[in-house]
Design a protein around this motif. Structure first.
Motif, PDB file in Angstrom:
ATOM      1  N   THR A  67     -84.196 -78.405 -35.468  1.00 48.34           N
ATOM      2  CA  THR A  67     -83.835 -78.568 -36.873  1.00 48.34           C
ATOM      3  C   THR A  67     -82.411 -79.109 -36.903  1.00 48.34           C
ATOM      4  O   THR A  67     -81.594 -78.770 -36.060  1.00 48.34           O
ATOM      5  N   ASN A 116     -85.126 -85.323 -40.947  1.00 47.18           N
ATOM      6  CA  ASN A 116     -86.036 -84.203 -41.187  1.00 47.18           C
ATOM      7  C   ASN A 116     -87.444 -84.524 -40.710  1.00 47.18           C
ATOM      8  O   ASN A 116     -88.094 -83.691 -40.114  1.00 47.18           O
ATOM      9  N   TYR A 199     -88.364 -80.070 -49.044  1.00 46.68           N
ATOM     10  CA  TYR A 199     -87.136 -80.222 -48.238  1.00 46.68           C
ATOM     11  C   TYR A 199     -85.857 -79.799 -48.965  1.00 46.68           C
ATOM     12  O   TYR A 199     -84.919 -79.352 -48.337  1.00 46.68           O
ATOM     13  N   TYR A 222     -92.543 -74.969 -51.284  1.00 48.36           N
ATOM     14  CA  TYR A 222     -91.435 -74.365 -50.583  1.00 48.36           C
ATOM     15  C   TYR A 222     -91.895 -73.821 -49.236  1.00 48.36           C
ATOM     16  O   TYR A 222     -92.865 -73.055 -49.153  1.00 48.36           O
ATOM     17  N   THR A 224     -90.591 -73.842 -44.665  1.00 51.42           N
ATOM     18  CA  THR A 224     -89.641 -74.327 -43.666  1.00 51.42           C
ATOM     19  C   THR A 224     -90.412 -74.631 -42.387  1.00 51.42           C
ATOM     20  O   THR A 224     -91.551 -74.183 -42.212  1.00 51.42           O
ATOM     21  N   THR A 225     -89.769 -75.376 -41.513  1.00 49.02           N
ATOM     22  CA  THR A 225     -90.349 -75.663 -40.210  1.00 49.02           C
ATOM     23  C   THR A 225     -90.751 -74.359 -39.515  1.00 49.02           C
ATOM     24  O   THR A 225     -91.781 -74.287 -38.852  1.00 49.02           O
ATOM     25  N   GLU A 226     -89.949 -73.327 -39.684  1.00 51.89           N
ATOM     26  CA  GLU A 226     -90.173 -72.063 -38.984  1.00 51.89           C
ATOM     27  C   GLU A 226     -91.349 -71.279 -39.558  1.00 51.89           C
ATOM     28  O   GLU A 226     -92.045 -70.566 -38.834  1.00 51.89           O
ATOM     29  N   ALA A 282     -84.661 -67.367 -44.098  1.00 52.85           N
ATOM     30  CA  ALA A 282     -84.416 -68.805 -44.225  1.00 52.85           C
ATOM     31  C   ALA A 282     -83.270 -69.070 -45.197  1.00 52.85           C
ATOM     32  O   ALA A 282     -82.860 -70.201 -45.384  1.00 52.85           O
ATOM     33  N   ASP A 284     -83.132 -68.251 -48.583  1.00 55.51           N
ATOM     34  CA  ASP A 284     -83.508 -68.656 -49.935  1.00 55.51           C
ATOM     35  C   ASP A 284     -83.512 -67.496 -50.920  1.00 55.51           C
ATOM     36  O   ASP A 284     -83.844 -66.375 -50.566  1.00 55.51           O
ATOM     37  N   ARG A 310     -80.361 -71.920 -52.228  1.00 57.81           N
ATOM     38  CA  ARG A 310     -80.138 -71.208 -50.979  1.00 57.81           C
ATOM     39  C   ARG A 310     -78.847 -70.388 -51.050  1.00 57.81           C
ATOM     40  O   ARG A 310     -77.983 -70.639 -51.879  1.00 57.81           O
TER      41      ARG A 310
END
Ligand SMILES: [Zn+2]
Length: 415
Positions: A67, A116, A199, A222, A224-226, A282, A284, A310
């Motif tokens: 990331t 990204n 994103y 909404y 995330t990559t994770e 994350a 948020d 965030r």
């Protein structure tokens, strides 16, 4: 349970009250998985013994993705496309505008920062076939959208017409930029079945700019990559948890700081054979839907009335109350004549608002903006207004809309 097999959780085990207790109590007793802990334990300490990362890479079951962002934000993730697709398919159930689109094989154009997703090519403009991958077309290969030329943006408009995507997935800041170009040049553009904004946080100003050009339904997604897809906006504008694919722990703010409906979320993704995150933060902040229900009738999992930006976007009033990006955006979004904005709080009482505007009456706009910020941050706030020509994105590839230049510790405000 991952607690017993994975080294990063060794110190957590003694905090778990055990299987005799309800699952919510067990989760609440555990700490938060930070990016720092992941960095320190990756890869061996994040996986159960016997799971061989080299084998997964050799079999092309997984890839490693870094990331982007500051050192503090950066981690390496194991990307498992099959799990990601399952998470995305599942998220589509939460918005009726996806109903007519078949997930498998649908054409999707992506307007993202290539830091990204996609292919970076800052010097050369890449031909369309070099930006195709499976069912995707990457519309942008430049890391800094402030360098987009007239030709490049015109190419994006033409390619949307030629590719005819069913879904357009976009960073809102990039799509708003393209929409300003389309509007100024009076162009017409292909309308996809759905626009998915992801994103980044979508400001009210960006939403208006996109709506002037596209009549397609806009869906905020909404994740995330994770964690994969965590919340999807339904056609009623609420956000629904993708409860089959993740657990979400909600931690409220103290009532004097906006709780108990306002809080942060910690995500535990399910069923990923290569990722065993528990209570991942994350960063948020969200607001729960007060009624716990949505007019759309979907009622599984947590329902949010808004996603508020965030932790990194937080600022403080002069009196010390944390202000979410959502709240700042409500104030600025009411003003006329702003194309883009950025708010930097440089110390406890100084607020620097940077504006990009084509308004003729800039003095009037500056006065209105100053008043809006004093209403929000307090009469003692020192407001400085700057007119800029454009804002490049952060190192992460994402736009930065607000932040404080001093540390803000969320634990001071949480219940
Ligand atoms: Zn709904």
């Amino acid at each position: 349970m991952a607690l017993n097999k994975i080294a990063v959780y060794d110190s957590w085990k003694e905090l778990d009250p055990g299987p005799d207790y309800p699952v919510d109590v067990r989760f609440a007793a555990l700490p938060v998985l930070s990016k720092k802990a992941i960095r320190e334990h990756f890869p061996a300490g994040m996986l159960p013994p016997g799971l061989d990362i080299d084998r997964g890479l050799a079999d092309r079951e997984i890839e490693l993705v870094d990331t982007s962002g500051t050192t503090e934000e950066k981690i390496t993730n194991i990307w498992n496309q099959r799990w990601w697709d399952a998470s995305e398919i599942s998220s589509w159930r939460f918005n009726a505008h996806f109903d007519g689109i078949s997930y498998n094989g649908h054409r999707e154009a992506i307007l993202a920062n290539p830091r990204n997703t996609g292919i970076v090519s800052d010097e050369l403009d890449l031909p369309m076939d070099k930006r195709r991958l499976a069912r995707f077309l990457y519309l942008n290969e430049k890391t800094d959208p402030t360098t987009w030329s007239w030709e490049l943006m015109n190419r994006m408009v033409k390619e949307l017409g030629a590719f005819r995507p069913e879904v357009l997935e976009a960073n809102p800041s990039l799509l708003a930029r393209l929409c300003r170009f389309i509007g100024k040049n009076n162009l017409s553009v292909f309308q996809p079945d759905a626009i998915v904004l992801t994103y980044e946080y979508t400001t009210r100003i960006e939403r208006r700019q996109i709506k002037q050009i596209f009549s397609s339904p806009m869906i905020s997604s909404y994740g995330t990559t994770e964690t994969g897809y965590v919340f999807t906006e339904c056609e009623e504008g609420r956000f629904h948890q993708n409860a089959d694919l993740c657990r979400v722990d909600f931690e409220p703010f103290k009532s004097e700081y906006g709780g108990p409906l306002l809080g942060r979320i910690l995500v535990t993704p399910f069923d990923n054979p290569w990722c065993f995150f528990i209570r991942f933060d994350a960063g948020d902040l969200v607001t729960l839907e007060e009624t716990g229900q949505c007019p759309c009738g979907r009622n599984s999992g947590i329902i949010l009335s808004s996603i508020n930006g965030r932790k990194a976007n937080l600022t403080l009033t002069v009196g010390g109350r944390p202000v979410m990006l959502y709240e700042l955006d409500e104030s600025i979004g009411r003003l006329e004549g702003i194309e883009q904005y950025k708010m930097i709080q440089s110390d406890y009482r100084t607020y620097e608002l940077h504006l990009v505007s084509r308004a003729h009456e800039k003095k009037l706009l500056a006065r209105e903006a100053e008043k809006a910020l004093k209403d929000l941050y307090g009469p003692g706030a020192g407001i400085k207004i700057f007119f800029d020509t454009d804002f490049p994105p952060e190192l992460s590839g994402k736009s930065m809309i607000s932040r404080a230049l001093f540390p803000i510790d969320l634990d001071d405000y949480l219940e």
